[in-house]
Each structure stands twice: as C-alpha cells, then as structure tokens.
Write an enzyme that holds these catalytic residues in place. Structure first.
Site, PDB file in Angstrom:
ATOM      1  N   HIS C  57      27.751  33.084  39.628  1.00 15.82           N
ATOM      2  CA  HIS C  57      27.064  33.837  38.577  1.00 15.82           C
ATOM      3  C   HIS C  57      27.276  33.209  37.210  1.00 15.82           C
ATOM      4  CE1 HIS C  57      26.610  36.809  41.662  1.00 15.82           C
ATOM      5  NE2 HIS C  57      27.901  37.058  41.719  1.00 15.82           N
ATOM      6  N   HIS C 219      23.487  38.835  44.355  1.00 21.83           N
ATOM      7  CA  HIS C 219      24.025  38.057  45.479  1.00 21.83           C
ATOM      8  C   HIS C 219      22.935  37.765  46.490  1.00 21.83           C
ATOM      9  CE1 HIS C 219      27.192  40.674  43.854  1.00 21.83           C
ATOM     10  NE2 HIS C 219      27.921  39.580  43.900  1.00 21.83           N
TER      11      HIS C 219
END
Ligand SMILES: Nc1ncnc2c1ncn2[C@@H]1O[C@H](COP(=O)(O)OP(=O)(O)O)[C@@H](O)[C@H]1O
Ligand SMILES: Nc1ncnc2c1ncn2[C@@H]1O[C@H](COP(=O)(O)OP(=O)(O)O)[C@@H](O)[C@H]1O
Ligand SMILES: [Mg+2]
Ligand SMILES: [Mg+2]
Ligand SMILES: [Mg+2]
Ligand SMILES: [Mg+2]
Lengths: 333, 213, 333, 213
Positions: C57, C219
């Site tokens: 991320h 995700h």
C-alpha cells in the site's frame, strides 16, 4: 482502453481544470493557449523559468510550477510538444525584467516549437535563453541525428535552476547552471508494459507477457532492445552500466540518484530498484548523497522505471536542498 | 489556365479531408517509429484550419496560405506543427498578394515552402522525413514545366514524385526526428510525415488541375 | 508476472532495505521484527503514534513515518497484516512516557494482531489506546459482521493525529481526535485492473477488457458490483454518491477531498477525477477547502482510484495544515 | 493407547506438509473471497514452526504446542496468525506438563484451543470461518469417546466432522473476516480457513492414531 477519462479529446483540458481547482493557492491556469503559471508571476527582478512538453508525463511539467522551481509550464496534447503561442504567452507572463530561460527537452518537436517561440519573444524585446536537455544514454548521440532525448535530468534541472533563480542570479548564470546539470546527468529507462494514448485508443507498442523494453523513451518510443523479464538487480545493471560508463561516474563521486516510475509501477518496486542501485553504485565506490524516488516524469500508465544519476558538487547540492513548493515537489516550505 | 484562389482553398479542404480520412493510418505509421500522434496532430490542425478558412481575406492566396500556416503552428504541436506551419507560411510569402497562380508561381511557392522546412528542420534528402517526399515533388513540378508540360501534367508528376519519395523512405534508417532514436530499428517502416506530405501533393493534383481539362 | 523485483519472497525485505538506505536522515528500519521508526524516537513526553498493515500500500504506512505524522509503522507481508511482536517492538521503540496510540485499519487480521500486541504492551506497563478506522462505504456495516474496511481515512487520521501529538496533546485527546477523523470520513474505491501479489504470481481477480469493479478493497477484495467501463464523471458519481449520502455531507459543509490512485493510475487521470468530483460537490453546495491528490494508499500496481471525503472544522483544518516531514507527505518543513 | 510426545510432533510436521502441499489451493480459495494469501501465510508460519521443533522441550507436549502457537503468532500475520496461534497456545495450556495425552486429554486440549479461537475472533457457527470446521470436530471427538469409540475411531470421526463443516461453508454467506465484505457474493465458495482447519484434523487422525492399530 480502460481509463478514468471522459471524452479522449478533453483529457488535457479537464486535467488542467482539475489542476486549477486543486492548486489555486499556488498556480494560475491560463487557457487558449494553455499555460500553467505561478500565481505570483511575474516576479520582478527574477529570471523566469519556462518549460513545457507533451502532456502525459505528470507531474512534469505543470506540477513543478511554484516557488523554487518553474514559473510556467506549457502543456501540449498528450505526448505532443506544445505550440509557440503557448510558449510565448508563458514567456510574457513570467518575464519580470530579468529575462526568461526556456528549459527544452531534446525532441525535434519541442526544439522547433521553442525556437519559434524564442524568435517571437525576442521580437517583443524579451531576453530569452534556451537550454536543451539531452541526458538519455539509450540513444546513440551523433551530429547527424536528432541526438539524445531529454528525460529525467529535466526534473533535476528545473529544481536546481529554480533555486538559483530565487537567489536572483542573472539569466546567463542560470542558463549556465542548467547546462551544467545536463552535462553531469545521465539517464536510462525501461518498460514492463506499453501505454495507451487516449486519442489513439490502443497501446503504442506491444510487449509479450515476458518481454521488457530496455531504453524506452518517455513517449513509448521503442528503446535499445527487447529482452526477457529479469530480476530487478539485473535490470538495474542494464540501466546503470551504460549510465555510469557514459559520463563516466567514478569511484569517489557523490551523486543524486533519481529512481523514477514510468507511471504504473508502484513505490514498493521502486524501493527494490533503489536498493539494487545503491549496491551497484557502492560496489563502484559511488556514493548516493541525495535521492528522489517516485513517479515524477511518467508515460501515462506505463509500467517500468528510469534511473537518472547527477554528479553533485557543493553548489548543486545546496541548490537541490533549497526550499521548493510545487504540487509535485515540495520541501523546506 | 492559372490556379484560382478558389482552387487553392479547395486544395486546403481536400488536404484536410485526406488527413481526416488517414488519421488512423498516419498515427499507425507513427506508432511504429514514433509516438503515435502524427495523424491525430495533423487532423487537429487541419480541422482548426477549416474553421479559419472563411475568415481569411477572400482574394489574396498568400494571405490564405499564411492563415493556414499560422493555424497549424498554433494547433498541431510536435515536429509536424512548426514544419507544416513553416511550409505554408513560406508558400504564403511567395504567393503574397496574388489572386491566382501560374504554373511557375505554384512551383516557386512550393519550392519556397520546402526550403523553409529544410531551414527549420535541417533534414537532408534520405534522412527519412517529409523532406524525402517534398524535395522530389518540387523537382518534378519544375522539370515538368521546363519540359513544357501543362500544369495539370506537372501536378500529376509532382504527386507521383512525392509518392515515390514516400515509399523510398521505407528501407531508410532515420537520421532526424523521433524515428532516429531507433537507429537501425527504424528501417522497414514508412515515414509518417512523408506520407502526409504525399497526401498534400496528391490533393494538390486533384484540386488545382484546370477545371476544363 | 512482470515486476521490478528479485525473489518474490524477498519483496518486503528488499523494499525495506531501500527505504532504510534512502531515508536514513529521517527513518530507522529495524529488522526481525520489521519496524520503520522515526530516527529520533522515542520523543520524550510525546504520544507515540504506531500504525501498520500489510505491505503493498506504499507509501502507507512506512512512508508516513516522520515528524508530524507516525512515530513507527509495522509492515506486514504483502496484503497481510503484521504480527504482534512487530507491533510490540514498535510500541516500545516510540514510547516516550506519554503512551502510545495504535491506529488500526478495520480488517480482522489487523484488529486481532493489534489486540494481541496491546495486551503484551500493557503487560509491560505501557499505556496503549487503539482506534479502529472503518470508513469504506462500499461495505454494508452491521453488528454481526467484520464491519466496514479501513481505507483512505487512515492517511488523514495519521496526519492529523501526528500534528496533535507534536503539540504534546495527551493520549486520550489524540485518540478522541482519531475517532473524530474516522467518524467524519467516508471513502469508496474502484478498480480498472486487478493486481498481482508477488508470492501468488497471478492476478488476485480477473476483470474483462471493458469491466470495472466498484467498491474494490485495497487488497483486491472484490467490491460491491462489477460494471462496464464508464466516463470518469459517471464513475465519480458511483463513488461520491454513497459517500455523500452516508455521512451525510450537506450543503455548506467544507471538506478535505482525497483523490487517491490505487497504484497504477497516473496523475493525469486523477486530476480529471478531481475535476469531476469538484463539480459533483459544487452542485451539492459542498466546498472543497483542502485536497490531497496522488498515490497514497495503493494496492500494488492496481489501476483505479478511491475518493475519501473528510468533513472539516477549524481544528481539523489547522492540524492538517501543520508541518509534516515524511517521505510520503511533506509540507511546512 | 495414549498419544505420545513423538506423535504430537509427527502431527505438527504432517500438518506443515499438508499446508505446503495445499499452499496454492488455499490461496486460490482465499483469492475468491479474500485476498489470496491464506496458503502463503500458513505455509510461511508452519515452515517457521518446523525450524523451531527441535528447540522445543523434548518431553512436555504443552510446551511443544505453545512453541507452535507463539511461532504462528509471530510469523503468519493476517487473521490466520492470531487465530491458529491462539488455538495452539490454548491447547498448550491445556496440555501443560503432559508427556502423553489420553483421549480425553486430547479432546480437552482441542476444545480449549477452539474456545480460544472463538473468544479471539467472536465468530459463531455458520459465519463461514474455520469455526465451522473446528466446532464440529470437537463435538465429534467428544461424543465418539462418550460412545466408547477408540481414540483412533474418535480422531477419524473428528476429521470427518471437520470435513463436513468445511464443505458446509460453501453455500454460506460470510459474516466474519474479509469474506464478509462480499455479502451475498461470498456464497458458493469454500472458506479457506475452514479448509486449513480440516487439514489440521485430517493430519491429526493420520498421526495420532495408535501405532499398533
Ligand atoms: N528535422 C526534421 N525535418 C523534417 N521533417 C521532420 C524532422 N523531424 C521530424 N520530421 C517529420 O515529422 C514527422 C513526425 O511528425 P509528428 O509525429 O507530428 O511529430 P512528433 O515526432 O513530434 O510526434 C516525421 O515522420 C518526419 O517526417
Ligand atoms: N473472526 C474470525 N473468527 C474465526 N476465523 C476467522 C475470523 N475471520 C477470519 N477467519 C478465518 O480466517 C481465514 C482467512 O485467513 P487469512 O487469509 O490468513 O487472513 P486474512 O483474511 O487476514 O488474509 C478465513 O478463511 C476464515 O476462516
Ligand atoms: Mg508527438
Ligand atoms: Mg509523432
Ligand atoms: Mg491477508
Ligand atoms: Mg487472506
């Protein structure tokens, strides 16, 4: 083509509207012709810095307009150099009486349009100097060709010259500094994937599932050679070896290492590349004393990276460290 | 019979139509050895030119050609913009004040335009650029007129020469423009600018020919 | 899988080495367990801010460690929450005697591991508070489920709480402020393409050539619904409508608008999205008084974007504007 | 015949082998309704466990199980880490100091572990989680022993119950974990955690069965 756009013909226009709405505190966006200019331009007594080029390389150039970097940027259509009327408008808008420097990437289109613009500006009695950036070692240089392309060194030159201009250095000095940055910079890029020009609607080139393009240009121009995908450390070798050999960078040199994303490659991969570059240079006794890591000179959504090395001295280091406040690059302010 | 203002404006419109028609094709050629925008750029420019046509002084061919040149310079961008812009600007200077063009006037204007492109771009014959289509076109129209051909005949030979120059770019290794970055890999591809230049000369032959022939 | 990596098993390790080499001036990277920590930690008398989550991320969270934001970040494996021993080590490293705040994204894994870590830290007499961020309106909230996911508001909470901690506000206040940011934030994301977890080697999900996923998780968790590609302004409507309706954001509200890239979407598209969002909100009388545009909470190379809106008041605005100096977010310093 | 320390350590190794073997399969299941890492995470953890095995006190089954739990907690991450970690930690507490386990010892340990997972994760039967495999497994081993089955028989029925619970997750709509974000879209997929839990019980039946049966 899946992109977050509306009409492909409006991509540049709407992106500039977004920039104007987002950064009204620092920037002003002029339309027909399109120019992104510092909100407080012209700054009296300061050399005006103007750059420009095709759109699709964001944040370059519009994102580098602000205190400590560019006074104005001329955004062309996607991957198409802007036009002389844009450059003339930009030059007039930033002329604070100390003359204007045109920072031009070495592409025939950019060079010819900036030449025409400089002629027009001089007709209007504005002192203009132009420096052409040509740092891409992927292209064999030669007197008989268009020569090397201008890539990553452009970002470094805009930052460093911007700092010098803030110090009120005269046009000749700022231009000389720009040539110095260019002379001490070398770059090379690679692509994992192609990119799609919105108006074209399909990928500029095709790469197989396991192919990569070494020496790619920032407009999707094919590069030196096509290879099979390899570990990051090998790819770093393919890019950094010609860079280091060309200048050459030598043991004991201090450098600014710029690891750039082509647009679609995320930060986690750039840090792996940086780690491999760090080791590659350490093995050769070259010390990274400054770095820049991220998407700064991109090719739309292309996946891949480029490496730029700039040989530093105390002057360049101090100018790099000087405050900058732009949407794309900011520190010390 | 000389070329009338009306015919010149027909030519510009025919060129615009041909560029629009070949937009994808020119972009296709540019994606092989360039950056996939030549058709898009030239079409954007010629569409803008169409918008300016009526606003141009309705008798002076030179003024008309200059308007075309200025419009291309400010709307095309890339290498094509200044180069085609210069071509028309120089043609306009050569044809300044004329309300019709004799064969030699046309040849002079075209030659002046092409000379301007060479000054601006510094390309030689064989560099794999639009020059490879334009220079033969100038030579052809000149020698045709010298050999006493009619203007129609001269225009036809000029267009043929441009087409020959265009196809001749295929084997060449580019030395100018974006294609030159490819080195040897630029061979076996037809140059997009030479292709648009052929469209320019082909439409000239179609529109400037004497109406009564 | 074409990525700029070496062994897929070493992705996190090598990226962290790159971070350590690149930002030694501001950060320290501890290994087994992996923790990215402020170079000057622990700061005596200051509440320590710890966050963490799966890697992939970037720049979140490691890139947000520095003055004015996080004191430490715990990077897990790609898309896998970190482990309690990492969180405990981070908590000890940043405890300056004023207690430690855990900023936790609402994913079962993150919550459970941070709970275990908080228990262990309290055993060692460190005062710990945890705030769970759950701003994603794509997921229907319910008492009987894991609830909403934590996404974009995490970045805003880390910045704002970081500024409050620099002011030496006590733990309870900083935690309360974190809950306030979460309560006033709503987000939703979408994907144009999937992403590939290096260790998995193939895309987490498949999207057709004209399909997009609305309500995607960071995700690669599938979202609310699959749709056909649409103009940016329609996609903005699909994301912003549920966001605005949920809080709700009302006419007269001042907001921080955060337009985030999922990793593979370039800036030029984000500015088009921002332009459409600006109009969407203007039509509803909602004023954007601050903005953040770029790749800040990404999903590897996924193409797409997310929108986060935070309802601002003077306190939140002042804390947002306060200086921050991290690799990922920097101004005023 | 009671379960020996050796058998428990065989079980751990067999579970590690089964996870390694099903690494792609578990990840596959997790990519449908999760984030494609369950197999990768569990395998990373169980490989780490193998590295720690010898270092564990060589008589105390409780200590062995605690080492497994601690190792999983610190190497797996995600939801699986704390949940499987808690399972083994609680089993370890229940079996503390024991060098072999009677049928009831085993049932008590497993029950304690599963209770720990429920306390930590707050999942109910039917939430589409590992609980749906684990709870039936506990009930099955208990009732089997109550009905006087041999431990081998009880372990077999326990594994069967886990498998039944695992397949029963397919139609369920998830209410816990990442899959719950999908709402109705989580149906028609087998839960990855329930699948790894079945591997846990299956390998138990294979390794803890009396050697002489
Ligand atoms: N120096 C030059 N002189 C003449 N023509 C040139 C030169 N450089 C490029 N060209 C022509 O320009 C064409 C490319 O035009 P275009 O694609 O519009 O510009 P760009 O290369 O900037 O994208 C080439 O095909 C070539 O014919
Ligand atoms: N609250 C919970 N209680 C019990 N088991 C759970 C809970 N949440 C998730 N699980 C289990 O964890 C599994 C996912 O594990 P894993 O993929 O390793 O973690 P993550 O979802 O963090 O990636 C799910 O398949 C489910 O069986
Ligand atoms: Mg171009
Ligand atoms: Mg081109
Ligand atoms: Mg996970
Ligand atoms: Mg998972």
């Amino acid at each position: 083509m899946k992109k977050l756009i509306n009409d492909p013909a409006d991509v540049v226009k709407e992106a500039l509207q977004g920039v104007a709405e987002a950064h009204a505190d620092r920037l002003r966006v002029m339309t027909d012709p399109n120019v992104v200019v510092r909100a407080d331009a012209p700054v009296q007594g300061k050399v005006g810095l103007v750059s420009g080029g095709g759109s699709g390389h964001e944040p370059m150039h519009g994102g580098f307009v602000g205190v400590g970097m560019l006074d104005a940027a001329c955004p062309g259509e996607v991957f198409t150099s802007p036009t002389p009327d844009q450059m003339l408008a930009a030059t007039k808008a930033v002329n604070g009486g100390a003359g204007v420097l045109h920072i031009v990437k070495n592409y025939t289109g950019d060079v010819l349009n900036f030449e025409m613009a400089a002629d027009l500006a001089r007709d209007e009695k504005i002192e203009v100097e132009a420096v052409v950036i040509d740092d891409d070692v992927a292209v064999q240089d030669s007197l008989y060709t268009a020569g090397r392309r201008g890539v990553g060194a452009t970002v470094l030159a805009e930052k460093i010259c911007g700092a010098a201009a803030e110090q009120r250095r005269p046009l000749g000095e700022v231009a000389e500094l720009c040539r110095k940055v260019n002379a001490n910079s070398r770059s090379m890029g690679m692509a994992l994937t192609s990119c799609t020009v919105p108006a074209a609607g399909k990928p500029t080139f095709e790469l197989g599932a396991t192919e990569i393009e070494i020496g790619i240009g920032i407009h999707g121009e094919p590069g030196r050679e096509r290879r099979q995908i390899a570990p990051a450390r090998d790819i770093v070798g393919m890019l950094a070896t010609p860079i280091v050999d060309d200048l050459p960078f030598q043991s004991g040199d201090r450098v600014l290492a710029f690891v750039n994303s082509m647009g679609g490659t995320p930060l986690i991969e750039l840090y792996i590349v940086y780690n491999d570059l760090y080791r590659f240079l350490a093995d050769r006794g070259i010390e990274i004393s400054r770095n820049l890591i991220g998407p700064y000179i991109t090719s739309l959504e292309m996946q891949g990276c480029s490496i730029t090395l700039l040989k530093l001295d105390d002057e360049l280091t101090a100018l790099w460290d000087a405050p900058v406040n732009t949407p794309g690059l900011r520190w010390g302010a | 019979m000389p070329v009338s203002y009306r015919q010149v404006s027909d030519w510009i419109q025919a060129f615009a139509a041909a560029v629009a028609e070949n937009r994808e094709y020119l972009t296709e050629l540019d994606s092989a050895i360039g950056d996939a925008d030549h058709g898009i750029n030239m079409n954007r420019g010629m569409q803008a030119v169409l918008g300016k046509m009526d606003s141009a002084d309705s008798a002076d061919i030179g003024a008309l050609l200059k308007t075309v040149g200025m419009t291309l310079v400010s709307t095309v961008g890339g290498a094509g913009g200044p180069l085609y812009g210069t071509l028309f600007l120089q043609m306009g200077t050569s044809a300044a004040g004329k309300s019709d063009l004799s064969g030699d006037d046309w040849a002079d204007a075209l030659a002046a335009g092409v000379a301007g492109v060479q000054r601006r771009g510094k390309a030689e014959l064989g560099d794999k650029t639009m020059i490879d289509a334009l220079v033969p076109a100038v030579e052809a129209v000149r020698s045709a007129l010298a050999e006493g051909d009619t203007l129609d005949e001269a225009l036809r030979r000029s267009a043929e020469a441009a087409q020959g120059g265009m196809t001749a770019t295929i084997p060449l290794v580019a030395r100018k423009g974006r294609a030159s970055y490819l080195g040897a890999r630029s061979a076996d591809h037809q140059d997009p600018g030479a292709t648009s230049s052929w469209l320019l000369l082909r439409t000239a032959a179609e529109t400037l020919a004497a109406k009564d022939s």
